[in-house]
Enzyme design. Sequence first.
Site, PDB file in Angstrom:
ATOM      1  N   HIS A   1     -41.696  -7.464   7.947  1.00 12.72           N
ATOM      2  CA  HIS A   1     -40.806  -6.328   7.708  1.00 12.72           C
ATOM      3  C   HIS A   1     -41.548  -5.005   7.493  1.00 12.72           C
ATOM      4  O   HIS A   1     -42.606  -4.985   6.862  1.00 12.72           O
ATOM      5  CB  HIS A   1     -39.933  -6.614   6.486  1.00 12.72           C
ATOM      6  CG  HIS A   1     -39.235  -7.930   6.556  1.00 12.72           C
ATOM      7  ND1 HIS A   1     -39.706  -9.062   5.930  1.00 12.72           N
ATOM      8  CD2 HIS A   1     -38.108  -8.302   7.216  1.00 12.72           C
ATOM      9  CE1 HIS A   1     -38.898 -10.083   6.180  1.00 12.72           C
ATOM     10  NE2 HIS A   1     -37.924  -9.652   6.973  1.00 12.72           N
TER      11      HIS A   1
ATOM     12  N   ASP B   1     -44.714  -6.719   4.658  1.00 15.00           N
ATOM     13  CA  ASP B   1     -45.154  -8.107   4.601  1.00 15.00           C
ATOM     14  C   ASP B   1     -45.396  -8.620   6.022  1.00 15.00           C
ATOM     15  O   ASP B   1     -45.616  -7.819   6.937  1.00 15.00           O
ATOM     16  CB  ASP B   1     -44.150  -8.982   3.831  1.00 15.00           C
ATOM     17  CG  ASP B   1     -42.770  -9.030   4.488  1.00 15.00           C
ATOM     18  OD1 ASP B   1     -42.629  -8.567   5.641  1.00 15.00           O
ATOM     19  OD2 ASP B   1     -41.816  -9.543   3.854  1.00 15.00           O
TER      20      ASP B   1
ATOM     21  N   SER C   1     -32.801 -10.181   8.132  1.00 14.55           N
ATOM     22  CA  SER C   1     -33.543  -9.728   6.953  1.00 14.55           C
ATOM     23  C   SER C   1     -34.001  -8.278   7.032  1.00 14.55           C
ATOM     24  O   SER C   1     -34.317  -7.673   6.006  1.00 14.55           O
ATOM     25  CB  SER C   1     -34.763 -10.626   6.726  1.00 14.55           C
ATOM     26  OG  SER C   1     -35.628 -10.617   7.852  1.00 14.55           O
TER      27      SER C   1
END
Length: 369
Positions: free
Chosen positions: A336, A333, A41
């Site tokens: 990340h 967040d 991600s």
Amino acid sequence: MKGFWEITLSISFVFLWWNIGKTYSQPLQPQVPCFFIFGDSLVDNGNNNRILTLARANYRPYGVDFPQGATGRFTNGRTYVDALAQLLGFRYYIPPYARTRGRALLMGVNYASGASGIRNETGNNLGDHASLIQQVANFADTVLQMRRLFRGDTNALNGHLSKCIFYSGMGSNDYLNNYFMSDFYTTSSDYTPKAYAAVLLQDYSRMLTQLYTLGARKVIVSAVGQIGCIPYQLARYHGNGSRCNEKINSAISLFNSGLRKLVDRFNGGELRGAKFVFLDSYQSTSDLYLNAASFGFEVIDKGCCGVGRNNGEITCLPLQAACEDRRKYLFWDAFHPTEVANIFFANSSYSSQTQSYAYPINIQQLAML
């Protein structure tokens, strides 16, 4: 008198803010013909949008600072590889594999998938994803399509691929969403941290060798950053005097040191004609934590968007209000970095003048080979 690292970081700060304002509208000439990306991600740009998974980011406020909005990138703006592609001279973002076919493949493809890892089962707790094995298989399919574009001329195709840059950033989820998630996985009872790192590196070596067999010659591999210090861990950790979960950081350090040795092995003749670059993301994240104020970061222990302690217990929810000044936050967040942090990491690895961030050469030098 300023120390070496303080001077180095100050110079990087100037480049960081200069690159924040740059856009892809500039008439740039790519330094390499194509850029292929493998990862999780941290660099996924939309491959998970249409699959059944909790690891998705195709909703606001993700992409709040990105020109195309919520594309599936797990941050407020550009990812690390977006910023790196820009530094390499690409005029457009490298597209996701899920939406790319035909001649567009020649410029490169992003195969990254949120929640993925080196091990196949990693990330299953979040739903569907493309593990590294599947990502490499997708690249093999891309090579078949490209062979048709080169009219079956294997030498011409290999020549093209040998000039491309390949990036692989894997391992974070093998710890976050596997080894240190004992309620879902048994790996922490099956392996000691040292044995687990060895197993990961064995599997990783096999996949990187497969990429080499398929035509990769200029390859970047990234270490795992200080994931014991991300908001997700800080929200759960109650340590004895330490801000971060050093048990996790210690475990991933075993993997990182082994990965650097693997790069030495590949460069030492095991993969003839290839050049591997090791990015020490652990060192760069550590330096950024320690020198955060010098880069304008005021908040380094909580996400700009999230729920609970440190905004790290639950990740950013749909239509949730994020912090107003994203440039002051190191984390977007629970997991990340913000766009501004991603740009710092891109600059530090692209033009690093020391081997502390990029080893044995930097990415700019790799592109010139």
